[in-house]
Design a protein around this motif. Sequence first.
Motif, PDB file in Angstrom:
ATOM      1  N   ILE A  89       6.770 -64.713 -76.925  1.00  0.00           N
ATOM      2  CA  ILE A  89       7.442 -63.603 -76.675  1.00  0.00           C
ATOM      3  C   ILE A  89       7.461 -63.039 -75.321  1.00  0.00           C
ATOM      4  O   ILE A  89       6.155 -62.882 -74.825  1.00  0.00           O
ATOM      5  CB  ILE A  89       6.962 -62.413 -77.724  1.00  0.00           C
ATOM      6  CG1 ILE A  89       7.016 -62.702 -79.114  1.00  0.00           C
ATOM      7  CG2 ILE A  89       7.952 -61.042 -77.444  1.00  0.00           C
ATOM      8  CD1 ILE A  89       8.195 -62.946 -79.961  1.00  0.00           C
ATOM      9  N   TYR A  90       8.323 -62.907 -74.745  1.00  0.00           N
ATOM     10  CA  TYR A  90       8.511 -62.475 -73.373  1.00  0.00           C
ATOM     11  C   TYR A  90       9.456 -61.280 -73.332  1.00  0.00           C
ATOM     12  O   TYR A  90      10.399 -61.030 -74.219  1.00  0.00           O
ATOM     13  CB  TYR A  90       9.099 -63.526 -72.399  1.00  0.00           C
ATOM     14  CG  TYR A  90       8.353 -64.675 -72.251  1.00  0.00           C
ATOM     15  CD1 TYR A  90       7.153 -64.837 -72.071  1.00  0.00           C
ATOM     16  CD2 TYR A  90       9.280 -65.929 -72.278  1.00  0.00           C
ATOM     17  CE1 TYR A  90       6.389 -66.007 -71.882  1.00  0.00           C
ATOM     18  CE2 TYR A  90       8.477 -67.153 -72.094  1.00  0.00           C
ATOM     19  CZ  TYR A  90       7.157 -67.144 -72.035  1.00  0.00           C
ATOM     20  OH  TYR A  90       6.559 -68.585 -71.665  1.00  0.00           O
ATOM     21  N   GLU A  91       9.084 -60.323 -72.405  1.00  0.00           N
ATOM     22  CA  GLU A  91      10.056 -59.171 -72.504  1.00  0.00           C
ATOM     23  C   GLU A  91      10.353 -58.673 -71.041  1.00  0.00           C
ATOM     24  O   GLU A  91       9.355 -58.771 -70.160  1.00  0.00           O
ATOM     25  CB  GLU A  91       9.313 -58.094 -73.094  1.00  0.00           C
ATOM     26  CG  GLU A  91       9.376 -57.683 -74.639  1.00  0.00           C
ATOM     27  CD  GLU A  91       8.995 -56.576 -74.965  1.00  0.00           C
ATOM     28  OE1 GLU A  91       9.644 -55.703 -74.764  1.00  0.00           O
ATOM     29  OE2 GLU A  91       8.002 -56.446 -75.756  1.00  0.00           O
TER      30      GLU A  91
ATOM     31  N   THR B  57      13.326 -63.186 -67.855  1.00  0.00           N
ATOM     32  CA  THR B  57      12.416 -61.857 -68.095  1.00  0.00           C
ATOM     33  C   THR B  57      11.225 -61.793 -67.143  1.00  0.00           C
ATOM     34  O   THR B  57      10.885 -60.844 -67.115  1.00  0.00           O
ATOM     35  CB  THR B  57      12.091 -62.115 -69.647  1.00  0.00           C
ATOM     36  OG1 THR B  57      11.334 -63.336 -69.796  1.00  0.00           O
ATOM     37  CG2 THR B  57      13.185 -62.177 -70.524  1.00  0.00           C
TER      38      THR B  57
ATOM     39  N   TYR C  94      15.463 -57.268 -71.959  1.00  0.00           N
ATOM     40  CA  TYR C  94      15.749 -58.215 -72.884  1.00  0.00           C
ATOM     41  C   TYR C  94      14.435 -58.615 -73.600  1.00  0.00           C
ATOM     42  O   TYR C  94      13.375 -58.283 -73.067  1.00  0.00           O
ATOM     43  CB  TYR C  94      16.269 -59.377 -72.165  1.00  0.00           C
ATOM     44  CG  TYR C  94      17.654 -59.310 -71.502  1.00  0.00           C
ATOM     45  CD1 TYR C  94      18.878 -59.428 -72.283  1.00  0.00           C
ATOM     46  CD2 TYR C  94      17.781 -58.378 -70.135  1.00  0.00           C
ATOM     47  CE1 TYR C  94      20.276 -59.152 -71.716  1.00  0.00           C
ATOM     48  CE2 TYR C  94      19.194 -58.368 -69.714  1.00  0.00           C
ATOM     49  CZ  TYR C  94      20.123 -58.568 -70.241  1.00  0.00           C
ATOM     50  OH  TYR C  94      21.638 -58.235 -69.854  1.00  0.00           O
ATOM     51  N   ILE C  95      14.633 -59.331 -74.741  1.00  0.00           N
ATOM     52  CA  ILE C  95      13.500 -59.923 -75.371  1.00  0.00           C
ATOM     53  C   ILE C  95      13.673 -61.314 -75.695  1.00  0.00           C
ATOM     54  O   ILE C  95      14.899 -61.524 -76.232  1.00  0.00           O
ATOM     55  CB  ILE C  95      13.054 -59.135 -76.800  1.00  0.00           C
ATOM     56  CG1 ILE C  95      12.774 -57.619 -76.517  1.00  0.00           C
ATOM     57  CG2 ILE C  95      11.846 -59.567 -77.328  1.00  0.00           C
ATOM     58  CD1 ILE C  95      12.949 -56.950 -77.854  1.00  0.00           C
TER      59      ILE C  95
ATOM     60  N   SER D  49      10.271 -54.240 -81.902  1.00  0.00           N
ATOM     61  CA  SER D  49       9.877 -53.875 -80.628  1.00  0.00           C
ATOM     62  C   SER D  49      10.263 -52.336 -81.019  1.00  0.00           C
ATOM     63  O   SER D  49      11.288 -52.107 -81.065  1.00  0.00           O
ATOM     64  CB  SER D  49      10.984 -54.595 -79.978  1.00  0.00           C
ATOM     65  OG  SER D  49      10.933 -54.035 -78.555  1.00  0.00           O
TER      66      SER D  49
ATOM     67  N   LYS E   3      17.715 -55.271 -75.662  1.00  0.00           N
ATOM     68  CA  LYS E   3      17.126 -54.209 -76.405  1.00  0.00           C
ATOM     69  C   LYS E   3      18.099 -53.114 -76.370  1.00  0.00           C
ATOM     70  O   LYS E   3      19.281 -52.969 -75.904  1.00  0.00           O
ATOM     71  CB  LYS E   3      16.229 -53.706 -75.314  1.00  0.00           C
ATOM     72  CG  LYS E   3      14.849 -54.622 -75.047  1.00  0.00           C
ATOM     73  CD  LYS E   3      13.789 -53.876 -74.428  1.00  0.00           C
ATOM     74  CE  LYS E   3      12.584 -54.691 -74.393  1.00  0.00           C
ATOM     75  NZ  LYS E   3      11.454 -54.185 -73.643  1.00  0.00           N
TER      76      LYS E   3
END
Length: 233
Positions: free
Chosen positions: A181-183, A30, A187-188, A202, A233
Amino acid sequence: HPRYSAKIWFGPQRLTSLEQIKLNFSRAFTHGHGMWWFDMWGGWYADSEFMQMFSKLYKICADGMERKHSQVAVFTDENCYFGLRGHRNKIWDVCNSLGLSGVMYDIFLASDFDKVYNDYKVCVFIEPTKTELMTACIRKAEESKKAVRVITDSDNVTAGLFREFFRSVGLDVPIDRNAVIYESENYIVFYAHENGEYDFSSDGRKTFTDLFTDEEITFPYTVTKTTCRLFRK
């Protein structure tokens, strides 16, 4: 070297290893970083479940990635640490709390402040002792109407306090308790720091499919500590 004559290190137990591999891959994925896998003296990854996981990670990575820009910039100056007594890693303490707040951030040296600060809404300064450079950066951030938080050596800022601060300045905080949490744009990553029920959203959405297991998950959702999920997502 004596380490090379020691018995083979097989790493943590399989389930713990797999969840850590998911987390490390997901962060690199990410953030648009490269990475490679190294199983020390051999034997750690000699397992069909590891090979299946690596195959799935390769397929996910081949699908492409684009990093989502963080709204939080963290700054510090190496000269802030010369005046400290004893060995205290203030950067680690603060970044650990930031990482568990559920809000992504980027970290820079204060010497890079002028190059990057305009790209961010929030500026967090880790300043265990004062320096002229950090004072100038803080003043410029405040004059530029950035949301500013200065962390001194006496401050003990928890992940929960960071969540409160980020909400107070208008950031979207997607999680209700400590988690990583990474985005990216597509993608999450969700990594549970504790056992229990989590509420996560989200853009108002609460149902996701885990790319690792193909399981559909709707929050609130009860998980065990160190569980890692990668959602599209």
